[in-house]
Design a protein around this motif. Sequence first.
Motif, PDB file in Angstrom:
ATOM      1  N   LEU A  57       0.857  -1.268  -0.047  1.00 32.34           N
ATOM      2  CA  LEU A  57       0.008   0.013   0.106  1.00 32.34           C
ATOM      3  C   LEU A  57       0.837   1.175   0.074  1.00 32.34           C
ATOM      4  O   LEU A  57       0.252   2.287   0.040  1.00 32.34           O
ATOM      5  CB  LEU A  57      -0.786   0.130   1.206  1.00 32.34           C
ATOM      6  N   HIS A  58       2.083   1.199   0.026  1.00 27.79           N
ATOM      7  CA  HIS A  58       2.756   2.461   0.467  1.00 27.79           C
ATOM      8  C   HIS A  58       4.274   2.182  -0.699  1.00 27.79           C
ATOM      9  O   HIS A  58       5.172   1.719  -0.460  1.00 27.79           O
ATOM     10  CB  HIS A  58       3.258   2.556   1.601  1.00 27.79           C
TER      11      HIS A  58
ATOM     12  N   VAL B  17       0.838   3.384  -5.783  1.00 32.17           N
ATOM     13  CA  VAL B  17       1.757   4.173  -5.805  1.00 32.17           C
ATOM     14  C   VAL B  17       1.312   5.584  -5.078  1.00 32.17           C
ATOM     15  O   VAL B  17       0.309   6.003  -5.291  1.00 32.17           O
ATOM     16  CB  VAL B  17       2.039   4.600  -7.377  1.00 32.17           C
ATOM     17  N   THR B  18       2.004   5.930  -4.155  1.00 28.31           N
ATOM     18  CA  THR B  18       1.714   7.097  -3.178  1.00 28.31           C
ATOM     19  C   THR B  18       2.838   7.930  -3.141  1.00 28.31           C
ATOM     20  O   THR B  18       3.881   7.948  -2.247  1.00 28.31           O
ATOM     21  CB  THR B  18       1.356   6.430  -1.808  1.00 28.31           C
ATOM     22  N   GLU B  19       2.909   8.870  -4.269  1.00 31.23           N
ATOM     23  CA  GLU B  19       3.932   9.644  -4.253  1.00 31.23           C
ATOM     24  C   GLU B  19       3.848  10.937  -3.058  1.00 31.23           C
ATOM     25  O   GLU B  19       3.016  11.106  -2.534  1.00 31.23           O
ATOM     26  CB  GLU B  19       3.915  10.428  -5.684  1.00 31.23           C
ATOM     27  N   HIS B  20       4.972  11.225  -2.738  1.00 27.01           N
ATOM     28  CA  HIS B  20       4.948  12.413  -1.880  1.00 27.01           C
ATOM     29  C   HIS B  20       4.478  13.920  -2.225  1.00 27.01           C
ATOM     30  O   HIS B  20       4.745  14.207  -3.222  1.00 27.01           O
ATOM     31  CB  HIS B  20       6.565  12.790  -1.420  1.00 27.01           C
ATOM     32  N   ARG B  21       3.398  14.327  -1.672  1.00 26.87           N
ATOM     33  CA  ARG B  21       2.908  15.823  -1.853  1.00 26.87           C
ATOM     34  C   ARG B  21       2.291  16.026  -3.141  1.00 26.87           C
ATOM     35  O   ARG B  21       2.351  16.866  -3.164  1.00 26.87           O
ATOM     36  CB  ARG B  21       4.025  16.574  -1.115  1.00 26.87           C
ATOM     37  N   HIS B  22       2.040  14.991  -3.928  1.00 27.83           N
ATOM     38  CA  HIS B  22       1.766  15.338  -5.288  1.00 27.83           C
ATOM     39  C   HIS B  22       0.859  14.151  -5.843  1.00 27.83           C
ATOM     40  O   HIS B  22       0.884  12.963  -5.425  1.00 27.83           O
ATOM     41  CB  HIS B  22       2.797  15.422  -6.165  1.00 27.83           C
ATOM     42  N   PHE B  23      -0.564  14.468  -6.225  1.00 26.99           N
ATOM     43  CA  PHE B  23      -1.325  13.768  -6.751  1.00 26.99           C
ATOM     44  C   PHE B  23      -1.659  14.214  -8.393  1.00 26.99           C
ATOM     45  O   PHE B  23      -2.232  15.311  -8.604  1.00 26.99           O
ATOM     46  CB  PHE B  23      -2.471  13.392  -6.130  1.00 26.99           C
TER      47      PHE B  23
ATOM     48  N   VAL C 232      -1.988  -2.098  -9.980  1.00 27.13           N
ATOM     49  CA  VAL C 232      -1.296  -0.941  -9.495  1.00 27.13           C
ATOM     50  C   VAL C 232      -2.458   0.186  -9.472  1.00 27.13           C
ATOM     51  O   VAL C 232      -3.059   0.802 -10.656  1.00 27.13           O
ATOM     52  CB  VAL C 232      -0.063  -0.403 -10.651  1.00 27.13           C
ATOM     53  N   LEU C 233      -2.570   0.553  -8.313  1.00 26.31           N
ATOM     54  CA  LEU C 233      -3.592   1.764  -7.808  1.00 26.31           C
ATOM     55  C   LEU C 233      -2.764   3.049  -7.533  1.00 26.31           C
ATOM     56  O   LEU C 233      -1.487   2.865  -7.378  1.00 26.31           O
ATOM     57  CB  LEU C 233      -4.398   1.114  -6.733  1.00 26.31           C
ATOM     58  N   ARG C 234      -3.376   3.987  -7.360  1.00 23.68           N
ATOM     59  CA  ARG C 234      -2.581   5.308  -7.025  1.00 23.68           C
ATOM     60  C   ARG C 234      -3.436   5.897  -5.769  1.00 23.68           C
ATOM     61  O   ARG C 234      -4.595   6.080  -5.595  1.00 23.68           O
ATOM     62  CB  ARG C 234      -2.651   6.249  -8.125  1.00 23.68           C
ATOM     63  N   GLY C 235      -2.598   6.516  -4.813  1.00 19.53           N
ATOM     64  CA  GLY C 235      -2.992   7.528  -3.663  1.00 19.53           C
ATOM     65  C   GLY C 235      -2.043   8.301  -3.553  1.00 19.53           C
ATOM     66  O   GLY C 235      -1.190   8.794  -4.484  1.00 19.53           O
TER      67      GLY C 235
ATOM     68  N   PHE D 180      -5.936   7.146   0.142  1.00 17.53           N
ATOM     69  CA  PHE D 180      -6.593   6.401  -0.951  1.00 17.53           C
ATOM     70  C   PHE D 180      -8.070   6.972  -1.362  1.00 17.53           C
ATOM     71  O   PHE D 180      -8.825   7.204  -0.448  1.00 17.53           O
ATOM     72  CB  PHE D 180      -6.474   4.873  -0.475  1.00 17.53           C
ATOM     73  N   GLY D 181      -8.147   6.521  -2.504  1.00 17.31           N
ATOM     74  CA  GLY D 181      -9.553   7.229  -3.199  1.00 17.31           C
ATOM     75  C   GLY D 181      -9.455   8.828  -3.229  1.00 17.31           C
ATOM     76  O   GLY D 181     -10.483   9.458  -2.797  1.00 17.31           O
TER      77      GLY D 181
END
Lengths: 154, 406
Positions: B10-11, B47-53, B70-73, B86-87
């Motif tokens: 998840l991270h 994929v949980t990038e820092h400070r940016h979506f 492959v999901l994104r948060g 997430f979401g």
Amino acid sequence: MTADPLAAQRYFEDVSVGDVFEQAQQPSHAQVVAFVNISGALAGDGRFTDLEKARAAGLEKPIVPGPMSAVMLTRLVTDWMGPMGRVLSIDVSYRRSVLHDDLLRCVALVTDVNGEGDYEGTGEGEVHLDVALENERGEKPVQGTAVVAMPRRG
Amino acid sequence: MTDDATYLDLHVHSSDGSDDAGGTVEGYLKWVAARRAHGMRFDGFVVTEHRHFDLDRDYSALAARYDAVVLRGVEVETDIGHVLVFGVTPAFLDRFDLTSVSLPYDEVFRVAWETGGVAVGAHGGRPRIGCVEHVDERGVTLEGVTVVEALNGGSNDYENGRAFDLVEARGLRAVGGSDAHFVSALGSCLTRFDRVIRTTDDLVAALRDPEARYEPMYLEDTKDGAERRPRPSGAPVALPSSSGQGSLGGDALEYDRTVIGREVKVGEFEVTRELIASFCAALDEQNPLYTDEAFAAQGPYGGIVAPPGIAQAVRMGPAPNPQVKFGNNGMMAGQRFEYYLPARPGDLIEGFAQVKAVYEKTGRSGRMVFVERRTRYANQHGEDVAAVETTSVQRETKPLDDGGSA
């Protein structure tokens, strides 16, 4: 040293994803002092050599300079690939301090081999590695990636 | 694969959106395939990038090629440390400036929930940037917090153990994530869900559902018949560290923006046999390409060359300085070395440096301001032989007391 320059050579065809290569390093106080004194580039910074100055900066012990950790990882890669290989790039992230006398596992792990295997028309194969220093506390204070070009058996 | 369980990391950070990550999404997918080939259960990652979506990014086609999810948060920074969301919806993004390093955590958790998503306390046991310390030291109530990442691949056992202690004491739920910045760390810690999860909606529904069954795991333990490792202990251990000193956030960042992108000459040096020898001696470097004339004459360069990285040990003049008004202690955060040509004895190398960027984030030592510089090294023929990008970090630190514990 061996008389045959290619005795230690590793070839692109012999590399697979998941291959691991390890070295041990234990940067001593004397080695750190020697490193920072090569040109004096880091010599003015007591955090690398002086316990009191390190503690004044909030560190438990003098630390190994980042560039010295980076060259330990560079050396790991050059030793792994052999004299005909070429380092294209190394990217490291300093995530925690490396302390003097830390017993370090230097680990390189192959994460990708370029299937076409023809780096810029040279006939070399491109290989990607993760590289890391691991200490005895279970931490990876320095982590990164390397990209190298390796010769083919031809 | 006969059951409906889903194993998700998840991270994860990638070079697409996190400046400190070296792994690419496709590289991660190849690693998933390689781990499966070793008998591990591994369905995919978030994929949980820092400070940016980036609302427009989509990895589903790429993921499908590897039969993976492959999901994104996003990982944001709050006044109780880092938080995974997430979401993520436009409604959520409208409410916050994600580049801020001290968002109000209770707002982040509440708005995430109200906009149909879910927030998770990241690396709960990490000094400063995990929630445990803020609960212990400031009595933070963890308003709206239901799930904490207790098993985090970037934390040590003690830090993870403290997060598990908090989860148990407060009746929270635990998840696992690798916090991978590099390919080989992917999945080291992950979360096993007792149901099929293929989309962000599936993931959010599971994490919002108090009845859903999920738990953190080590990737190694997903192998058939593997013995599950016990969760790490939060009992205090003596670890030398310099963590947990600074505060999070503060005043707006002040620095001189006019130096950005301006390249100046910062010095020169001659590559000599003596310089190469002393560099090799300090590193106990024995590669005959650098140390053995007779060997090197037979090698690819026809003679001794300098080890890559020799410029690292050479003094250059001061690089352009953006005069950041923060911090009393500078350290290196990262470096990227690019090598184009060998440097030989007799070469005269000139260095040219510029500041590329200045930005801030929070870490285990509190607020940090980063300065990115690039130095290009050219030889006497005007050819670039190497370039080094150095990211330095400014922090606020305090001296340690004499006799302090090591």
